[in-house]
Motif scaffolding. Structure first.
Motif, mmCIF file in Angstrom:
data_model
loop_
_atom_site.group_PDB
_atom_site.id
_atom_site.type_symbol
_atom_site.label_atom_id
_atom_site.label_comp_id
_atom_site.label_asym_id
_atom_site.label_seq_id
_atom_site.Cartn_x
_atom_site.Cartn_y
_atom_site.Cartn_z
ATOM 1 N N ARG A 1 0.831 -1.201 0.000
ATOM 2 C CA ARG A 1 0.000 0.000 0.000
ATOM 3 C C ARG A 1 0.865 1.251 0.000
ATOM 4 N NH1 ARG A 1 -4.974 -0.122 -1.296
ATOM 5 N NH2 ARG A 1 -5.496 -1.706 0.262
ATOM 6 N N GLY A 2 0.563 2.170 -0.905
ATOM 7 C CA GLY A 2 1.314 3.415 -1.000
ATOM 8 C C GLY A 2 2.535 3.338 -1.884
ATOM 9 N N ALA A 3 2.907 2.133 -2.296
ATOM 10 C CA ALA A 3 4.075 1.993 -3.176
ATOM 11 C C ALA A 3 3.700 2.392 -4.600
ATOM 12 C CB ALA A 3 4.581 0.559 -3.151
ATOM 13 N N PRO A 4 4.601 3.007 -5.329
ATOM 14 C CA PRO A 4 4.310 3.341 -6.730
ATOM 15 C C PRO A 4 4.372 2.076 -7.583
ATOM 16 C CG PRO A 4 6.572 3.900 -6.218
ATOM 17 C CD PRO A 4 5.951 3.443 -4.923
ATOM 18 N N PRO A 5 3.697 2.067 -8.714
ATOM 19 C CA PRO A 5 3.845 0.929 -9.624
ATOM 20 C C PRO A 5 5.262 0.873 -10.155
ATOM 21 C CG PRO A 5 2.661 2.714 -10.697
ATOM 22 C CD PRO A 5 2.833 3.113 -9.254
ATOM 23 N N PRO A 6 5.699 -0.269 -10.657
ATOM 24 C CA PRO A 6 7.067 -0.365 -11.179
ATOM 25 C C PRO A 6 7.282 0.580 -12.353
ATOM 26 C CG PRO A 6 5.776 -2.301 -11.770
ATOM 27 C CD PRO A 6 4.967 -1.539 -10.783
ATOM 28 N N ALA A 7 8.490 1.033 -12.503
ATOM 29 C CA ALA A 7 8.831 1.988 -13.575
ATOM 30 C C ALA A 7 9.045 1.228 -14.871
ATOM 31 C CB ALA A 7 10.074 2.775 -13.193
#
Length: 565
Positions: free
Chosen positions: A197-203
């Motif tokens: 939760r709160g993590a950005p999606p992978p680049a």
């Protein structure tokens, strides 16, 4: 009837708001979710059994799922299968998988072990998101597939608190177990989302030309294969569908999402359209007419894409007059022919515009529809969508036939697939010089309205589901007491068509209708199982030995037309 506006006579019959040509942004499909969440973060995205999620909440969960997949080792281009009914988790995992750069494989929760095994193996999916109550079936099929990550979702987690507490009792009454084993490759979706939760999606870089979806279909043969649909294909068809209905929009839009998202028709006209427009998705896990009537009255949907059996069920419900259905503004009916009496009755009940359309999996899927306010033609699938061209050609020569003459319907447009997954020969057969050969026999009039005459592919359409005779026949041939078998579709008042099997028993073998049906029930999804079996000494065949299903169908139609004494 191709090419420039002058070659598209149907354009003059478009509703006033429909533009003949649209601009299609070169963006991934999940850009719709990001844009809507930025525009209306606190707006209601989904309603399921009274529980609501906001657009910001859906985007945050989709980002978390994308991060979770990356942490589990999923890389761009990997296939992630999703085997869920219409739940909030379906929305989250679909868009989350796309954000991870994965290719989604939408999988029917009704599939048997054999069907599931084929799809997972053929697609090469290594990750499967599934409904927890399906674990016994999944656990038996998965060892024979490339799948090495299992992610379990539960209806319980989507429910509001009172219903969540009661759900285990309901599941047990229906014979389902919610227990899951503790094993390294089995993950629970709520735990994955909480952890990320709160993590950005992978680049990852996802372009419009990249593959987004493998949608399995029998195509123009009975062998299930994955239609390769790119982000651009799905973005284009979503925008085409939005263009068709946007002129009726009044106030906040709400989509009755009763068409299953694992079917590309529901995926585009309900899920993707709702996300793109910011319309609230009223999620329905299973069509039950009484419950749907209550949902319409309570949540006031404005858009109701569906299939004819749904509208038939509503029309014929004994208490339909008790419900206020007036919120519905527009419905595009697909997956099967729409009888005029069904259209007329439904419009009288609701005040909505109900029009027939046409599409196929290989075109994301919609290619045609009747105008909502303009000229609607009885028996016609309508006119081509913006930027969509049509040709009617001779199946024998491939030459275009004169206006009004029947031939194979071919379409070309930005929504047409890239081909079949790992099947170059099949791809070359149906995609020729940019044209998709649909396998359907149609004619087109001088105004550009199209009419389906027959099917080159003898697909059976029951309750909106495609059933391929060859697949059912292959199961019948597995029975040790069956020497020959053929399957056709026969007209059915509610389902549109239903499956009838013709069986030649092996000499000295005694079979019963119920025995044959039960044999199929164990090996096929419920909607594919024959509802009747006729035993024969032989089957009609051509000089080359091919079983003539057409002859069997003609006989069946004569039998149905003959009144019983």
């Amino acid at each position: 009837m191709t090419g420039t506006a002058a070659d598209r006579p149907w354009v003059k019959f478009y509703d006033p708001w429909v533009r003949p040509h649209l601009d299609y942004p070169d963006v991934p499909l999940y850009a719709f979710l990001d844009d809507t969440a930025a525009r209306k973060p606190h707006g209601t995205a989904t309603i399921f059994q009274g529980a609501r999620l906001t657009w910001a909440g859906v985007r945050e969960a989709a980002d978390a799922f994308a991060a979770a997949l990356a942490a589990l080792g999923v890389r761009p281009g990997d296939r992630v299968a999703i085997m869920l009914p219409n739940l909030p988790q379906t929305v989250i995992t679909f868009y989350g998988a796309l954000k991870a750069g994965a290719v989604v494989v939408m999988t029917n929760p009704l599939y048997t072990e054999r069907e599931l095994e084929h799809q997972l193996s053929d697609s090469g999916a290594e990750t499967l998101v599934f409904l927890d109550i399906l674990y016994p079936r999944v656990s038996r099929a998965v060892p024979r597939t490339p799948v090495r990550r299992l992610i379990a979702a539960s209806i319980r987690d989507a429910l509001p608190l009172p219903l969540r507490l009661l759900y285990p009792l309901k599941a047990r009454r229906e014979g389902h177990s919610l227990a899951l084993p503790d094993q390294p490759n089995l993950h629970r979706l709520p735990e994955l989302l909480a952890r990320h939760r709160g993590a950005p999606p992978p680049a990852v870089t996802v372009r419009g030309e990249d593959l987004a979806l493998l949608q399995y279909t029998g195509g123009t043969t009975g062998i299930a294969k994955g239609a390769m649909l790119t982000h651009r294909n799905l973005v284009a068809n979503t925008l085409q569908t939005w263009e068709w209905v946007r002129g009726l929009e009044r106030g906040e839009q709400r989509v009755l999402a009763v068409l299953p998202f694992f079917h590309v028709y529901g995926l585009t006209t309900a899920l993707n359209l709702g996300v793109a427009t910011g319309a609230t998705l009223i999620l329905v896990a299973r069509f039950q007419v009484g419950e749907v009537l209550k949902l319409i009255q309570r949540y006031r949907p404005t858009l109701f894409p569906g299939a004819p059996p749904m509208y038939v069920a509503i029309n014929n419900h004994p208490e339909v007059g008790r419900y206020d259905l007036s919120s519905i503004q527009a419905c595009i009916s697909g997956a099967a022919p729409l009888p005029v009496e069904v259209q007329t009755r439904f419009e009288a009940l609701t005040g909505a515009k109900l029009v027939e359309g046409y599409g196929l999996t290989e075109a994301s899927p919609v290619t045609h529809a009747n105008p909502l306010q303009g000229r609607r033609v009885v028996g016609s699938i309508g006119v081509p969508f913006p930027d969509t061209d049509v040709r009617i050609v001779s199946p024998e020569t491939g030459e275009e036939v004169p206006v009004g003459q029947p031939g194979e319907l071919c379409v070309r447009g930005p929504q047409v697939m890239q081909g079949y997954w790992n099947r170059p020969d099949e791809t070359a057969r149906v995609l020729r010089d940019g044209w998709l050969h649909t396998g359907d026999v149609a004619r087109i009039d001088e105004d550009g309205y199209c009419y389906i005459v027959d099917r080159l592919k003898e697909v059976i359409i029951a309750s909106g589901y495609n059933i391929y005779p060859r697949e059912v026949e292959e199961v019948l041939y597995q029975h040790p007491g069956i020497m020959e078998a053929a399957v056709i579709g026969v007209p059915h008042e509610y389902r549109g068509e239903t499956v009838k099997a013709y069986v030649v028993p092996r000499p000295g073998t005694t079979l019963t209708e119920e025995e044959v049906i039960e044999f199929c029930r164990e090996r096929l999804a419920r909607y594919k199982v024959p509802t009747s079996v006729e035993f024969r000494d032989s089957l009609p065949k051509s000089a080359a030995g091919k079983v003539l299903r057409r002859v069997l169908r003609e006989e069946a139609l004569r039998q149905q037309a003959t009144p019983t004494a």
